[in-house]
Scaffold this motif. Structure first.
Motif, mmCIF file in Angstrom:
data_model
loop_
_atom_site.group_PDB
_atom_site.id
_atom_site.type_symbol
_atom_site.label_atom_id
_atom_site.label_comp_id
_atom_site.label_asym_id
_atom_site.label_seq_id
_atom_site.Cartn_x
_atom_site.Cartn_y
_atom_site.Cartn_z
ATOM 1 N N UNK A 244 47.146 2.660 -39.923
ATOM 2 C CA UNK A 244 47.864 3.491 -38.949
ATOM 3 C C UNK A 244 48.140 2.658 -37.700
ATOM 4 N N UNK A 245 49.223 2.983 -37.015
ATOM 5 C CA UNK A 245 49.548 2.325 -35.757
ATOM 6 C C UNK A 245 49.967 3.372 -34.751
ATOM 7 N N UNK A 246 49.767 3.032 -33.480
ATOM 8 C CA UNK A 246 50.204 3.926 -32.420
ATOM 9 C C UNK A 246 51.097 3.211 -31.440
ATOM 10 N N UNK A 247 52.027 3.939 -30.877
ATOM 11 C CA UNK A 247 52.797 3.429 -29.743
ATOM 12 C C UNK A 247 52.604 4.390 -28.573
ATOM 13 N N UNK A 248 52.632 3.829 -27.378
ATOM 14 C CA UNK A 248 52.486 4.649 -26.182
ATOM 15 C C UNK A 248 53.869 4.896 -25.595
ATOM 16 N N UNK A 249 54.107 6.123 -25.216
ATOM 17 C CA UNK A 249 55.413 6.529 -24.697
ATOM 18 C C UNK A 249 55.222 7.112 -23.303
ATOM 19 N N UNK A 250 56.306 7.612 -22.737
ATOM 20 C CA UNK A 250 56.204 8.225 -21.413
ATOM 21 C C UNK A 250 55.756 9.677 -21.497
ATOM 22 N N UNK B 167 50.634 12.433 -15.351
ATOM 23 C CA UNK B 167 51.888 12.525 -16.089
ATOM 24 C C UNK B 167 52.414 11.123 -16.381
ATOM 25 N N UNK B 168 52.998 10.975 -17.561
ATOM 26 C CA UNK B 168 53.652 9.697 -17.859
ATOM 27 C C UNK B 168 53.038 8.944 -19.009
ATOM 28 N N UNK B 169 52.209 9.600 -19.822
ATOM 29 C CA UNK B 169 51.659 8.890 -20.966
ATOM 30 C C UNK B 169 51.589 9.800 -22.185
ATOM 31 N N UNK B 170 52.413 9.468 -23.170
ATOM 32 C CA UNK B 170 52.363 10.106 -24.472
ATOM 33 C C UNK B 170 52.035 9.066 -25.529
ATOM 34 N N UNK B 171 51.847 9.532 -26.750
ATOM 35 C CA UNK B 171 51.589 8.596 -27.838
ATOM 36 C C UNK B 171 52.173 9.149 -29.126
ATOM 37 N N UNK B 172 52.639 8.247 -29.960
ATOM 38 C CA UNK B 172 53.004 8.603 -31.326
ATOM 39 C C UNK B 172 52.154 7.763 -32.257
ATOM 40 N N UNK B 173 51.443 8.420 -33.154
ATOM 41 C CA UNK B 173 50.637 7.726 -34.151
ATOM 42 C C UNK B 173 51.308 7.913 -35.511
ATOM 43 N N UNK B 174 51.334 6.838 -36.310
ATOM 44 C CA UNK B 174 51.958 6.924 -37.628
ATOM 45 C C UNK B 174 50.980 6.383 -38.667
ATOM 46 N N UNK C 88 66.136 12.998 -21.969
ATOM 47 C CA UNK C 88 65.379 13.358 -23.169
ATOM 48 C C UNK C 88 63.928 13.723 -22.887
ATOM 49 N N UNK C 89 63.441 13.455 -21.694
ATOM 50 C CA UNK C 89 62.026 13.657 -21.392
ATOM 51 C C UNK C 89 61.775 15.024 -20.761
ATOM 52 N N UNK C 90 60.528 15.493 -20.894
ATOM 53 C CA UNK C 90 60.136 16.730 -20.222
ATOM 54 C C UNK C 90 59.011 16.347 -19.244
ATOM 55 N N UNK C 91 57.754 16.339 -19.688
ATOM 56 C CA UNK C 91 56.709 15.808 -18.813
ATOM 57 C C UNK C 91 56.835 14.298 -18.771
ATOM 58 N N UNK C 92 56.823 13.757 -17.602
ATOM 59 C CA UNK C 92 56.783 12.292 -17.446
ATOM 60 C C UNK C 92 56.426 11.998 -15.999
ATOM 61 N N UNK C 93 56.191 10.732 -15.696
ATOM 62 C CA UNK C 93 55.739 10.348 -14.381
ATOM 63 C C UNK C 93 56.832 10.547 -13.327
ATOM 64 N N UNK C 94 56.437 10.607 -12.077
ATOM 65 C CA UNK C 94 57.346 10.721 -10.931
ATOM 66 C C UNK C 94 57.827 9.308 -10.600
ATOM 67 N N UNK C 95 58.755 8.825 -11.444
ATOM 68 C CA UNK C 95 59.120 7.421 -11.287
ATOM 69 C C UNK C 95 60.156 7.190 -10.202
ATOM 70 N N UNK C 96 60.698 8.264 -9.659
ATOM 71 C CA UNK C 96 61.647 8.092 -8.561
ATOM 72 C C UNK C 96 61.029 7.404 -7.353
ATOM 73 N N UNK C 97 59.734 7.618 -7.153
ATOM 74 C CA UNK C 97 59.091 7.057 -5.963
ATOM 75 C C UNK C 97 59.081 5.529 -5.999
ATOM 76 N N UNK C 98 59.004 4.973 -7.195
ATOM 77 C CA UNK C 98 58.947 3.513 -7.268
ATOM 78 C C UNK C 98 60.316 2.871 -7.050
ATOM 79 N N UNK C 99 61.351 3.687 -6.961
ATOM 80 C CA UNK C 99 62.665 3.190 -6.563
ATOM 81 C C UNK C 99 62.906 3.507 -5.080
#
Lengths: 483, 483
Positions: free
Chosen positions: A140-146, A300-307, B340-351
């Motif tokens: 299995x592998x995972x990727x980290x998403x937003x 907020x800002x961290x998701x994951x997909x595992x396959x 495409x995102x729903x929950x995600x980080x407040x990345x506007x601040x880093x700009x």
């Protein structure tokens, strides 16, 4: 303003002063969390309007900018605080914020292993921990998403590629009516027309009915369609329902479907005592969406997909080009080969650092506490005849309605929510279940403990009494009477 | 380890100590940047292997973790340093790292305006600045992504939705052979088979030929296909080539195609003197990919998609659900409705924070310097008969070859790269252009100034002399002779 005063590379002294100022700012934010209102939007409009400004030619002192940010942060839903029981909370473990500071400041690239081998390994390791926590087999592998939305998107695209190939127009995907709308959205972005999406009915506990899945597959097959994917819920947003994974897996295996578990909210409860039983079957799913910003309490800002078959990620995502010839090798698969992204932040550190610093047990304890608090809130509300509970908590969501005459319920439900939230100790949200208005308590912030849940329950009981009186109407209180 | 020692909510004193430790760590990293080698992978293998470990049950002191991170960061391509001239640099403006610390620590949600109205407005404002910098008309909207790949993906999906609808299987998209592979990858993820992707030939300066586009469109139309999108380069990775936007726009308008500008690398050069002329036509494109982690020197992890008809973003991305009924209103469009995102980080601040802190002029000065440095490197290398320059710099990339007998060139090019990089003052990367090996200097870190570019050029000249001698072979030195 004097532009020359603010070059992109400040002096070492300036860097230190900036860091100290921001550290003080952040620590003050954290110190105040428990005493801040659970939400506060009073007077936010002029604040908001003040940020509608042009791009400045010259710079501005950091202190001024931090002063402007302070009220902008305060006037909001306090998603970081202990009273946040709305939607799906998380809280935001601070170690992840420190990890992000490090990752951004050192600005290394982890999309290919060659560019920062040890850092890329940190991210691989963190992703592999998630695979292990879900009980997935080696390979299995995972990727980290937003976040969960992009995880679900990549899960659907991977399933599409593995099961349907490039000509996928006759493919059909299945999920329950209670499934999060990010699944519909992701499927549409992945190219599926709405007519290929089947929202199936649930049982009395809001779980996808396996026979409904089987029937729908047979029907679609008979019409010449290609059923290829079922998305199973491991914790719905409305009520925390867990679809019957073993039964769904059986149906899916009969018909060659990919099983994707949307465990964005519920997956990490596998860590809690009894979790392997509660989430039985997740270890056999083909892919899993997890949101560490929910069940691991990260920002907020961290998701994951595992396959489960990790190489499937490379089969759909891997592309090459001459200008990366120095860093791409036949044998190594970097995150750029396994995910839709190429350049992106080193987000593995914000998972690795909190888990290493606090250890798994700190997270397990928290999850156990959250389950117990939701159970407690359920029992308390059930003991009050003014409330109709929609389901025993399968995880940490308690969904309920105010018992009221049918013609009043749609007005009194929102009014109850408004009154409870107006106290600003807790913040709840609402939904509709089977066409009717319902309120929710979702306990999933690491800062939420018994005192806040008690406040939520007592506010609900007091305001309900004020709204519907000492005895609820006969019409809607026939099901259960306790005191 | 004692698990109980590391609860998820540290005491205020612990929070302060952690912050101080990380601040010291980060400041030490920044102080050392100029003296660190441009890359260093010596002995990285055991370091890397040490991170291949199981998920710990208990916690670990932060100091220990930071000690482990130190060498893991050092043994890498120093993408943050002044010597990084490979691929597309950025550097990582520190204010963005501070912004991320704040955003993660306060953990507010900006996906819907209602949850943090002033913070969401900060992000809207930052995105609107990007629209203005590109000269887009009112009505344009921007979304912030994790990087160029996902920006290109969303651009393609938006074009697909606007021009083709749900049944897009006969759609065809066009781009030059020099286009970044993220475009091909994004198109495939968006559901287009490889057979629908047309890589068209370029002119002598590596720019898409408008007549090649016109001919391809006509040919596809004659075959019953639906041409719908051309992706134009504003700065290719190989050589920094800018496709002829006005001519491409004309062809596209004739045939109703959407024009997407891949300006991930080149777009921000519109700020530099002469930029509006250099990038003429970008203001009329239907959508634009920008990478602030490139042309605004921010840390990895920030891309943008701008769309001229901003409402198109909502038409493809907006979905609804009952459990967000409290925060979604007919009139307001949040980032969750536009992306495409729903929950995600407040990345506007880093700009927002770097642009407010430093002002536009600091970025403009930097971009102007980078153009001048690339021009200087080009002139220097051109004056040395051992080098064949592939093109005058259209932006800040200088691509070149070592003049050598044909049977030697494929061996000597990589050897030259190896020797120059082995000095560890600068770090270059290679590519293939028109089937042949080529080296590149890309000047785009805000920490790179004249001294490093001089080091790069003098290292190249010395090592070239050592490899091919005082006089290059007659065979490949016929085109230009200068001293």
């Amino acid at each position: 303003m004097d532009a020359a005063r603010y070059p992109l590379e400040p002096t070492p002294d300036e860097l230190e002063a900036q860091t100290r100022a921001v550290a003080d700012f952040v620590l003050a934010q954290l110190r105040g969390l428990a005493d801040q209102p659970s939400f506060d939007l009073d007077g936010v409009e002029p604040l908001r309007a003040a940020f509608d400004e042009g791009l400045p030619e010259g710079g501005t002192p950091l202190a001024e900018l931090l002063e402007r940010l302070k009220p902008a942060i305060a006037k909001s839903y306090n998603t970081a605080g202990p009273g946040y029981l709305a939607y799906i909370p998380g809280g935001g473990v601070y170690a992840a914020a420190l990890a992000d500071l490090i990752a951004c400041a050192v600005n290394r690239y982890v999309g290919v292993a060659q560019a920062a081998p040890a850092l890329a390994r940190i991210e691989e390791t963190a992703a592999s921990w998630l695979c292990r926590l879900m009980g997935l087999p080696p390979g299995a592998r995972g990727i980290l998403t937003s976040g969960g939305s992009l995880s679900s998107f990549s899960g659907i695209v991977t399933a599409r590629h593995e099961r349907l190939g490039e000509a996928f127009q006759d493919g059909v995907l299945y999920f329950s009516e209670e499934t999060h709308y990010c699944v519909t959205k992701a499927a549409r972005l992945a190219g599926f027309p709405r007519a290929s999406l089947r929202a199936l009915p649930t049982d009395a506990r809001f779980r996808l009915r396996p026979e409904a899945l089987r029937n729908a597959i047979l029907e679609d097959r008979a019409r010449g369609k290609r059923p290829f994917l079922v998305v199973a819920n491991v914790g719905t947003t409305n009520t925390g329902a867990i679809d019957p994974l073993p039964d769904l897996l059986e149906v899916a295996r009969e018909h060659g479907l990919w099983v994707h578990a949307d465990a964005a909210y519920g997956g990490f409860f596998r860590l809690a005592p009894g979790g392997e039983t509660r989430l039985r079957g997740i270890e056999e799913c083909d892919s899993i969406t997890l949101d560490p910003h929910k069940g691991l309490f990260l920002p907020y800002g961290l998701g994951a997909l595992l396959v489960k078959d990790g190489d499937a990620l490379a089969r759909v995502h891997r592309e090459g080009a001459s200008y990366v010839q120095d860093v791409t090798h036949a044998g190594s698969l970097g995150f750029a080969d396994l995910s839709p992204e190429l350049s992106r932040d080193f987000r593995g550190l914000r998972l690795w650092l909190p888990l290493m610093l606090h250890g798994t047990s700190a997270f397990r304890d928290q999850l156990e506490e959250k389950l117990a608090l939701a159970r407690w809130a359920f029992d308390e509300l059930r003991s009050d005849e003014r409330f109709e509970l929609l389901d025993e908590p399968q995880l940490s969501v308690v969904a309920f309605r105010l018992r009221a005459p049918a013609d009043e319920a749609e007005r009194l439900g929102p009014e109850l929510l408004r009154r409870v939230n107006a106290r600003k100790r807790v913040f709840l949200s609402s939904t509709r279940v089977q066409g009717r208005y319902a309120l929710r308590i979702c306990v999933l912030s690491f800062r939420t403990h018994a005192d806040r849940v008690k406040d939520a329950v007592s506010a609900l009981r007091q305001e309900a009494r004020a709204l519907v009186g000492r005895t609820p109407s006969r019409e809607s209180s026939t099901r259960r009477r306790r005191t």
